[in-house]
Design a protein around this motif. Structure first.
Motif, PDB file in Angstrom:
ATOM      1  N   ASP A  62       8.351  -7.858  -1.400  1.00 59.97           N
ATOM      2  CA  ASP A  62       7.006  -7.800  -1.984  1.00 59.97           C
ATOM      3  C   ASP A  62       6.026  -7.107  -1.045  1.00 59.97           C
ATOM      4  O   ASP A  62       5.205  -6.301  -1.476  1.00 59.97           O
ATOM      5  N   ILE A  63       6.128  -7.399   0.238  1.00 60.60           N
ATOM      6  CA  ILE A  63       5.215  -6.786   1.217  1.00 60.60           C
ATOM      7  C   ILE A  63       5.417  -5.275   1.282  1.00 60.60           C
ATOM      8  O   ILE A  63       4.452  -4.510   1.248  1.00 60.60           O
ATOM      9  N   ASP A  64       6.664  -4.828   1.355  1.00 60.45           N
ATOM     10  CA  ASP A  64       6.932  -3.388   1.415  1.00 60.45           C
ATOM     11  C   ASP A  64       6.506  -2.692   0.124  1.00 60.45           C
ATOM     12  O   ASP A  64       5.974  -1.582   0.150  1.00 60.45           O
ATOM     13  N   PHE A  65       6.729  -3.344  -1.008  1.00 55.58           N
ATOM     14  CA  PHE A  65       6.336  -2.757  -2.286  1.00 55.58           C
ATOM     15  C   PHE A  65       4.812  -2.643  -2.366  1.00 55.58           C
ATOM     16  O   PHE A  65       4.287  -1.604  -2.761  1.00 55.58           O
ATOM     17  N   CYS A  66       4.102  -3.687  -1.976  1.00 55.98           N
ATOM     18  CA  CYS A  66       2.634  -3.649  -1.999  1.00 55.98           C
ATOM     19  C   CYS A  66       2.100  -2.566  -1.064  1.00 55.98           C
ATOM     20  O   CYS A  66       1.138  -1.865  -1.397  1.00 55.98           O
ATOM     21  N   LEU A 115       3.595   0.227  -0.322  1.00 54.14           N
ATOM     22  CA  LEU A 115       3.825   1.517  -0.988  1.00 54.14           C
ATOM     23  C   LEU A 115       2.758   1.758  -2.057  1.00 54.14           C
ATOM     24  O   LEU A 115       2.173   2.849  -2.121  1.00 54.14           O
ATOM     25  N   ILE A 116       2.486   0.758  -2.867  1.00 56.01           N
ATOM     26  CA  ILE A 116       1.490   0.925  -3.935  1.00 56.01           C
ATOM     27  C   ILE A 116       0.114   1.223  -3.345  1.00 56.01           C
ATOM     28  O   ILE A 116      -0.571   2.157  -3.772  1.00 56.01           O
ATOM     29  N   GLU A 117      -0.276   0.470  -2.328  1.00 57.05           N
ATOM     30  CA  GLU A 117      -1.590   0.734  -1.722  1.00 57.05           C
ATOM     31  C   GLU A 117      -1.630   2.103  -1.055  1.00 57.05           C
ATOM     32  O   GLU A 117      -2.657   2.787  -1.106  1.00 57.05           O
ATOM     33  N   HIS A 118      -0.540   2.505  -0.449  1.00 54.38           N
ATOM     34  CA  HIS A 118      -0.477   3.844   0.148  1.00 54.38           C
ATOM     35  C   HIS A 118      -0.817   4.883  -0.921  1.00 54.38           C
ATOM     36  O   HIS A 118      -1.637   5.781  -0.691  1.00 54.38           O
ATOM     37  N   GLU A 119      -0.203   4.752  -2.097  1.00 53.03           N
ATOM     38  CA  GLU A 119      -0.457   5.731  -3.161  1.00 53.03           C
ATOM     39  C   GLU A 119      -1.893   5.620  -3.679  1.00 53.03           C
ATOM     40  O   GLU A 119      -2.523   6.635  -3.975  1.00 53.03           O
ATOM     41  N   LEU A 120      -2.427   4.418  -3.768  1.00 52.11           N
ATOM     42  CA  LEU A 120      -3.820   4.254  -4.202  1.00 52.11           C
ATOM     43  C   LEU A 120      -4.792   4.919  -3.231  1.00 52.11           C
ATOM     44  O   LEU A 120      -5.817   5.474  -3.647  1.00 52.11           O
ATOM     45  N   GLY A 128      -5.801  13.154   1.782  1.00 48.15           N
ATOM     46  CA  GLY A 128      -4.673  13.208   2.706  1.00 48.15           C
ATOM     47  C   GLY A 128      -4.615  11.964   3.566  1.00 48.15           C
ATOM     48  O   GLY A 128      -5.509  11.119   3.542  1.00 48.15           O
ATOM     49  N   HIS A 129      -3.565  11.844   4.354  1.00 50.72           N
ATOM     50  CA  HIS A 129      -3.393  10.696   5.238  1.00 50.72           C
ATOM     51  C   HIS A 129      -4.441  10.703   6.348  1.00 50.72           C
ATOM     52  O   HIS A 129      -4.852  11.769   6.806  1.00 50.72           O
ATOM     53  N   ASP A 130      -4.849   9.501   6.769  1.00 55.10           N
ATOM     54  CA  ASP A 130      -5.742   9.375   7.927  1.00 55.10           C
ATOM     55  C   ASP A 130      -5.025   9.934   9.151  1.00 55.10           C
ATOM     56  O   ASP A 130      -5.581  10.689   9.923  1.00 55.10           O
ATOM     57  N   VAL A 131      -3.809   9.467   9.352  1.00 54.62           N
ATOM     58  CA  VAL A 131      -2.908   9.961  10.399  1.00 54.62           C
ATOM     59  C   VAL A 131      -1.564  10.103   9.706  1.00 54.62           C
ATOM     60  O   VAL A 131      -1.486  10.736   8.661  1.00 54.62           O
ATOM     61  N   GLU A 132      -0.514   9.511  10.215  1.00 55.81           N
ATOM     62  CA  GLU A 132       0.779   9.547   9.525  1.00 55.81           C
ATOM     63  C   GLU A 132       0.798   8.539   8.380  1.00 55.81           C
ATOM     64  O   GLU A 132       1.550   8.660   7.444  1.00 55.81           O
ATOM     65  N   GLU A 133      -0.068   7.550   8.441  1.00 57.65           N
ATOM     66  CA  GLU A 133      -0.194   6.499   7.425  1.00 57.65           C
ATOM     67  C   GLU A 133      -1.674   6.194   7.294  1.00 57.65           C
ATOM     68  O   GLU A 133      -2.460   6.530   8.170  1.00 57.65           O
ATOM     69  N   PHE A 134      -2.086   5.569   6.209  1.00 61.33           N
ATOM     70  CA  PHE A 134      -3.482   5.192   6.033  1.00 61.33           C
ATOM     71  C   PHE A 134      -3.797   3.982   6.898  1.00 61.33           C
ATOM     72  O   PHE A 134      -3.020   3.034   6.968  1.00 61.33           O
ATOM     73  N   HIS A 135      -4.956   4.002   7.556  1.00 65.23           N
ATOM     74  CA  HIS A 135      -5.375   2.882   8.395  1.00 65.23           C
ATOM     75  C   HIS A 135      -5.384   1.575   7.601  1.00 65.23           C
ATOM     76  O   HIS A 135      -4.971   0.531   8.105  1.00 65.23           O
ATOM     77  N   GLY A 136      -5.874   1.638   6.359  1.00 62.42           N
ATOM     78  CA  GLY A 136      -5.955   0.431   5.538  1.00 62.42           C
ATOM     79  C   GLY A 136      -4.600  -0.193   5.264  1.00 62.42           C
ATOM     80  O   GLY A 136      -4.468  -1.418   5.224  1.00 62.42           O
ATOM     81  N   VAL A 137      -3.568   0.624   5.083  1.00 62.59           N
ATOM     82  CA  VAL A 137      -2.220   0.098   4.845  1.00 62.59           C
ATOM     83  C   VAL A 137      -1.689  -0.549   6.116  1.00 62.59           C
ATOM     84  O   VAL A 137      -1.135  -1.639   6.094  1.00 62.59           O
ATOM     85  N   VAL A 138      -1.879   0.099   7.264  1.00 57.37           N
ATOM     86  CA  VAL A 138      -1.396  -0.448   8.532  1.00 57.37           C
ATOM     87  C   VAL A 138      -2.117  -1.749   8.862  1.00 57.37           C
ATOM     88  O   VAL A 138      -1.495  -2.726   9.304  1.00 57.37           O
ATOM     89  N   GLN A 139      -3.435  -1.790   8.642  1.00 61.19           N
ATOM     90  CA  GLN A 139      -4.199  -3.027   8.908  1.00 61.19           C
ATOM     91  C   GLN A 139      -3.692  -4.182   8.060  1.00 61.19           C
ATOM     92  O   GLN A 139      -3.605  -5.315   8.517  1.00 61.19           O
ATOM     93  N   ARG A 140      -3.334  -3.896   6.829  1.00 59.98           N
ATOM     94  CA  ARG A 140      -2.960  -4.954   5.899  1.00 59.98           C
ATOM     95  C   ARG A 140      -1.486  -5.341   5.994  1.00 59.98           C
ATOM     96  O   ARG A 140      -1.138  -6.507   5.892  1.00 59.98           O
ATOM     97  N   TYR A 141      -0.597  -4.352   6.179  1.00 57.62           N
ATOM     98  CA  TYR A 141       0.847  -4.610   6.102  1.00 57.62           C
ATOM     99  C   TYR A 141       1.603  -4.327   7.390  1.00 57.62           C
ATOM    100  O   TYR A 141       2.776  -4.625   7.488  1.00 57.62           O
ATOM    101  N   GLY A 142       0.959  -3.712   8.363  1.00 56.94           N
ATOM    102  CA  GLY A 142       1.625  -3.347   9.607  1.00 56.94           C
ATOM    103  C   GLY A 142       2.143  -1.916   9.560  1.00 56.94           C
ATOM    104  O   GLY A 142       2.186  -1.279   8.520  1.00 56.94           O
ATOM    105  N   ALA A 143       2.522  -1.432  10.726  1.00 56.10           N
ATOM    106  CA  ALA A 143       2.980  -0.038  10.825  1.00 56.10           C
ATOM    107  C   ALA A 143       4.383   0.112  10.270  1.00 56.10           C
ATOM    108  O   ALA A 143       5.176  -0.792  10.258  1.00 56.10           O
TER     109      ALA A 143
END
Length: 174
Positions: free
Chosen positions: A121-125, A127-132, A159-174
């Motif tokens: 569930d965490i990985d799926f969420c 991914l979804i937030e990354h796309e949002l 585009g991406h903030d860096v390699e991943e969105f900061h918001g996704v990393v803050q919420r789900y980890g790198a």
């Protein structure tokens, strides 16, 4: 709210032989209720520019598998619908959207069914937030630009903030 799972028929398709797609209205509804609605379990104000009442803003597809791009497996993709110009080509692409969704959406999010069926569930969420996060808004003078003609935020692909969105990393980890 339990997340939707992809249809079984997409999980049986050999990705080497063919690729198949199916509209995912149940996944879009879950996305809206989970991340966009203020009372959602994982509501994120970073997505406040995505209106749950603008039905044509984005639609969601299940894909029978991911694909390889630049030696990486793509498990999800957000894109601005931009049909190729030119008579029948444009009409054909718009007709496909209408057949799938009943409208021509501004953005499409496509998710790999095989990954979705196996992901936590965490990985799926994540991914979804990354796309949002790819559905961004125009900035003018440091503020969200609101179109004078529609009264709504002007949206764009982000585009991406860096390699991943900061918001996704803050919420789900790198």
């Amino acid at each position: 709210m339990k997340r939707p799972m992809p249809p079984d028929n997409l999980l049986d398709i050999d990705p080497v032989d063919s690729m198949s797609f199916e509209p995912a209205p149940e996944l879009k509804e879950w996305i809206l209720k989970t991340f966009i609605d203020e009372g959602g379990e994982l509501y994120n104000s970073d997505h406040m520019h995505i209106s749950p009442w603008d039905d044509d803003l984005f639609k969601v597809l299940w894909a029978s598998s991911g694909f390889i791009k630049s030696e990486k497996v793509v498990l999800g993709q957000a894109e601005k619908f931009a049909p190729m110009a030119g008579g029948w080509r444009k009409a054909r692409q718009e007709k496909q959207m209408i057949d799938w969704f009943g409208c021509v959406p501004k953005f499409i999010i496509t998710i790999d069914s095989i990954y979705a069926a196996q992901a936590s569930d965490i990985d799926f969420c994540a991914l979804i937030e990354h796309e949002l996060y790819h559905i961004g808004f125009e900035i003018m003078d440091g503020e969200m630009y609101i179109s004078p003609s529609t009264g709504k935020p002007k949206l764009k692909m982000k585009g991406h903030d860096v390699e991943e969105f900061h918001g996704v990393v803050q919420r789900y980890g790198a």
